[in-house]
Motif scaffolding. Structure first.
Motif, PDB file in Angstrom:
ATOM      1  N   ASP A   1     153.760 101.362  32.620  1.00  0.00           N
ATOM      2  CA  ASP A   1     155.202 101.537  32.526  1.00  0.00           C
ATOM      3  C   ASP A   1     155.498 102.816  31.751  1.00  0.00           C
ATOM      4  OD1 ASP A   1     157.908 101.435  32.202  1.00  0.00           O
ATOM      5  OD2 ASP A   1     157.960  99.485  31.208  1.00  0.00           O
ATOM      6  N   PRO A   2     156.044 103.836  32.410  1.00  0.00           N
ATOM      7  CA  PRO A   2     156.313 105.109  31.710  1.00  0.00           C
ATOM      8  C   PRO A   2     157.228 104.934  30.510  1.00  0.00           C
ATOM      9  CG  PRO A   2     156.549 105.366  34.094  1.00  0.00           C
ATOM     10  CD  PRO A   2     156.424 103.894  33.834  1.00  0.00           C
ATOM     11  N   ASN A   3     158.108 103.949  30.539  1.00  0.00           N
ATOM     12  CA  ASN A   3     159.046 103.770  29.441  1.00  0.00           C
ATOM     13  C   ASN A   3     158.360 103.315  28.152  1.00  0.00           C
ATOM     14  OD1 ASN A   3     161.534 104.488  30.735  1.00  0.00           O
ATOM     15  ND2 ASN A   3     161.381 102.586  31.896  1.00  0.00           N
ATOM     16  N   VAL A   4     157.182 102.700  28.280  1.00  0.00           N
ATOM     17  CA  VAL A   4     156.432 102.312  27.086  1.00  0.00           C
ATOM     18  C   VAL A   4     156.024 103.557  26.309  1.00  0.00           C
ATOM     19  CG1 VAL A   4     154.304 101.257  26.235  1.00  0.00           C
ATOM     20  CG2 VAL A   4     155.609 100.138  28.052  1.00  0.00           C
ATOM     21  N   VAL A   5     155.500 104.554  27.033  1.00  0.00           N
ATOM     22  CA  VAL A   5     155.093 105.813  26.405  1.00  0.00           C
ATOM     23  C   VAL A   5     156.318 106.532  25.848  1.00  0.00           C
ATOM     24  CG1 VAL A   5     153.937 108.026  26.766  1.00  0.00           C
ATOM     25  CG2 VAL A   5     153.135 105.977  27.984  1.00  0.00           C
TER      26      VAL A   5
ATOM     27  N   THR B   1     150.067 124.850  38.530  1.00  0.00           N
ATOM     28  CA  THR B   1     149.032 124.391  37.609  1.00  0.00           C
ATOM     29  C   THR B   1     149.007 122.870  37.546  1.00  0.00           C
ATOM     30  OG1 THR B   1     150.533 124.421  35.707  1.00  0.00           O
ATOM     31  CG2 THR B   1     149.308 126.445  36.169  1.00  0.00           C
ATOM     32  N   SER B   2     147.920 122.353  37.033  1.00  0.00           N
ATOM     33  CA  SER B   2     147.784 120.909  36.850  1.00  0.00           C
ATOM     34  C   SER B   2     147.052 120.651  35.532  1.00  0.00           C
ATOM     35  CB  SER B   2     147.002 120.277  38.008  1.00  0.00           C
ATOM     36  OG  SER B   2     146.785 118.901  37.776  1.00  0.00           O
ATOM     37  N   THR B   3     147.581 119.729  34.747  1.00  0.00           N
ATOM     38  CA  THR B   3     146.955 119.334  33.489  1.00  0.00           C
ATOM     39  C   THR B   3     146.860 117.818  33.433  1.00  0.00           C
ATOM     40  OG1 THR B   3     147.864 121.253  32.326  1.00  0.00           O
ATOM     41  CG2 THR B   3     147.091 119.413  30.974  1.00  0.00           C
ATOM     42  N   SER B   4     145.649 117.298  33.206  1.00  0.00           N
ATOM     43  CA  SER B   4     145.437 115.859  33.117  1.00  0.00           C
ATOM     44  C   SER B   4     144.918 115.495  31.733  1.00  0.00           C
ATOM     45  CB  SER B   4     144.442 115.385  34.181  1.00  0.00           C
ATOM     46  OG  SER B   4     144.961 115.574  35.485  1.00  0.00           O
TER      47      SER B   4
ATOM     48  N   SER C   1     160.509 121.000  40.350  1.00  0.00           N
ATOM     49  CA  SER C   1     160.491 120.419  39.010  1.00  0.00           C
ATOM     50  C   SER C   1     159.077 119.940  38.701  1.00  0.00           C
ATOM     51  CB  SER C   1     161.450 119.232  38.925  1.00  0.00           C
ATOM     52  OG  SER C   1     162.774 119.625  39.164  1.00  0.00           O
ATOM     53  N   PRO C   2     158.641 120.025  37.434  1.00  0.00           N
ATOM     54  CA  PRO C   2     157.332 119.483  37.066  1.00  0.00           C
ATOM     55  C   PRO C   2     157.247 118.006  37.435  1.00  0.00           C
ATOM     56  CG  PRO C   2     158.242 120.798  35.284  1.00  0.00           C
ATOM     57  CD  PRO C   2     159.344 120.640  36.278  1.00  0.00           C
ATOM     58  N   GLU C   3     156.079 117.587  37.854  1.00  0.00           N
ATOM     59  CA  GLU C   3     155.876 116.184  38.249  1.00  0.00           C
ATOM     60  C   GLU C   3     154.926 115.503  37.275  1.00  0.00           C
ATOM     61  OE1 GLU C   3     154.293 113.520  42.071  1.00  0.00           O
ATOM     62  OE2 GLU C   3     154.089 115.694  42.080  1.00  0.00           O
ATOM     63  N   PHE C   4     155.350 114.349  36.770  1.00  0.00           N
ATOM     64  CA  PHE C   4     154.523 113.556  35.873  1.00  0.00           C
ATOM     65  C   PHE C   4     153.986 112.358  36.640  1.00  0.00           C
ATOM     66  CE2 PHE C   4     155.521 115.746  31.950  1.00  0.00           C
ATOM     67  CZ  PHE C   4     156.730 116.342  32.238  1.00  0.00           C
ATOM     68  N   VAL C   5     152.670 112.245  36.702  1.00  0.00           N
ATOM     69  CA  VAL C   5     152.030 111.155  37.437  1.00  0.00           C
ATOM     70  C   VAL C   5     151.395 110.193  36.442  1.00  0.00           C
ATOM     71  CG1 VAL C   5     150.305 110.534  39.164  1.00  0.00           C
ATOM     72  CG2 VAL C   5     151.582 112.685  39.390  1.00  0.00           C
ATOM     73  N   PHE C   6     151.859 108.948  36.456  1.00  0.00           N
ATOM     74  CA  PHE C   6     151.340 107.930  35.553  1.00  0.00           C
ATOM     75  C   PHE C   6     150.352 107.039  36.294  1.00  0.00           C
ATOM     76  CE2 PHE C   6     155.035 109.341  33.365  1.00  0.00           C
ATOM     77  CZ  PHE C   6     154.807 109.092  32.021  1.00  0.00           C
TER      78      PHE C   6
ATOM     79  N   LYS D   1     144.446 108.027  32.914  1.00  0.00           N
ATOM     80  CA  LYS D   1     144.687 109.457  33.125  1.00  0.00           C
ATOM     81  C   LYS D   1     146.154 109.719  33.461  1.00  0.00           C
ATOM     82  CE  LYS D   1     141.672 112.132  35.182  1.00  0.00           C
ATOM     83  NZ  LYS D   1     140.828 112.828  36.194  1.00  0.00           N
ATOM     84  N   PHE D   2     146.746 110.641  32.713  1.00  0.00           N
ATOM     85  CA  PHE D   2     148.114 111.075  32.932  1.00  0.00           C
ATOM     86  C   PHE D   2     148.075 112.538  33.384  1.00  0.00           C
ATOM     87  CE2 PHE D   2     148.021 107.713  29.875  1.00  0.00           C
ATOM     88  CZ  PHE D   2     149.164 106.954  30.093  1.00  0.00           C
ATOM     89  N   THR D   3     148.880 112.864  34.383  1.00  0.00           N
ATOM     90  CA  THR D   3     148.818 114.209  34.956  1.00  0.00           C
ATOM     91  C   THR D   3     150.202 114.831  35.071  1.00  0.00           C
ATOM     92  OG1 THR D   3     146.865 113.610  36.262  1.00  0.00           O
ATOM     93  CG2 THR D   3     148.057 115.585  36.935  1.00  0.00           C
ATOM     94  N   MET D   4     150.281 116.117  34.722  1.00  0.00           N
ATOM     95  CA  MET D   4     151.496 116.891  34.951  1.00  0.00           C
ATOM     96  C   MET D   4     151.145 118.074  35.840  1.00  0.00           C
ATOM     97  SD  MET D   4     154.096 118.925  32.379  1.00  0.00           S
ATOM     98  CE  MET D   4     153.063 120.387  32.296  1.00  0.00           C
ATOM     99  N   THR D   5     151.902 118.250  36.907  1.00  0.00           N
ATOM    100  CA  THR D   5     151.661 119.368  37.814  1.00  0.00           C
ATOM    101  C   THR D   5     152.917 120.215  37.946  1.00  0.00           C
ATOM    102  OG1 THR D   5     152.304 118.070  39.772  1.00  0.00           O
ATOM    103  CG2 THR D   5     149.976 118.055  39.146  1.00  0.00           C
ATOM    104  N   THR D   6     152.722 121.508  38.088  1.00  0.00           N
ATOM    105  CA  THR D   6     153.821 122.420  38.387  1.00  0.00           C
ATOM    106  C   THR D   6     153.480 123.150  39.670  1.00  0.00           C
ATOM    107  OG1 THR D   6     152.844 124.235  37.112  1.00  0.00           O
ATOM    108  CG2 THR D   6     154.335 122.740  35.937  1.00  0.00           C
TER     109      THR D   6
END
Length: 240
Positions: free
Chosen positions: A137-141, A67-70, A127-132, A99-104
């Motif tokens: 900077d992912p650490n800000v979120v 699946t993919s969720t954006s 593993s689920p993948e988080f695409v920024f 746009k931020f996306t998580m895919t499995t």
């Protein structure tokens, strides 16, 4: 359960309130029966399986599609929600419209039938993948989310300890399991969860213990009624 209690006390949050949601691959949630060849084709990684499991028959295979969720972020709405929960750290305006996306990936299940017990089940998936977005900077979120007062201290402390959080799989406490212990599986970190009763119709509420670990970006799980740690580790060691 601790986080669920906290959100229930403070109000419910619908992720759609953070911006525009786009999804794909959610048409078939249930596992689809397949063959070994079909499972290999469905997976976008190399399957690892034991040659056999003592006391169990040949496996039956099934697959759940990926699946993919954006989320296209609406910073104003998101910050409004953060403020409503007492958060002091807010998302920067520059994230608006990003746009931020998580895919499995596909999850493959192999069920090994047994005569006097429910099957031993082996599950594996990437593993689920988080695409920024580029330049974000992912650490800000991460820091904004960890600063939320509604986040229980126990969960916050666990997450803060994960430095390489984008490549680490946190294993949450699962309701119904009575004990969770850190273990080694083929040299990798894992957890072994034991229970007297699992609220899971798939295994009919029997004594299903579960071994979970991650290696080279793949998450593995072995679950079986009355299965001990030594047996689970032996099965894991035989998976090629």
């Amino acid at each position: 359960s601790e986080l669920r209690k906290a959100t229930n006390n403070g109000g419910n949050v619908d992720i759609k309130n953070f911006g525009k949601i786009e999804t794909s691959g959610f048409g078939r949630h249930a596992p689809q029966e397949t063959t070994l060849d079909g499972a290999k084709k469905a997976a976008d990684f190399k399957l690892k399986l034991p040659e056999n499991i003592e006391g169990a028959g040949a496996p039956h295979f099934s697959a759940i599609q990926g699946t993919s969720t954006s989320l296209t972020l609406d910073v104003e709405k998101a910050n409004g929600i953060i403020k409503s929960f007492g958060g002091k750290s807010l998302l920067p305006a520059g994230l608006d419209g990003k746009k931020f996306t998580m895919t499995t990936s596909a999850a493959i299940m192999a069920n090994y039938p047994r005569e006097n017990a429910t099957p031993i089940t082996i599950v594996q998936s990437k593993s689920p993948e988080f695409v920024f977005p580029a330049g974000v900077d992912p650490n800000v979120v991460r820091d904004v989310l960890l600063s939320l007062p509604i986040l229980p201290d126990g969960i916050r402390q666990q997450l803060e300890k994960i430095n390489d959080w984008q490549h680490t799989l946190p294993i949450p406490a699962v309701e119904g399991y009575t004990k969770t212990e850190q273990v080694k599986v083929n040299g990798a970190d894992g957890v072994f969860m034991t229970t007297d009763k699992v609220r899971n119709k798939r295994i009919n509420g029997n004594n299903a213990n579960t071994l979970i670990w991650q290696n080279n970006g793949i998450v593995y799980g072995i679950s079986g009624e009355n299965m001990g740690l030594a047996q689970a580790q032996a099965i894991a060691a035989s998976m090629k």
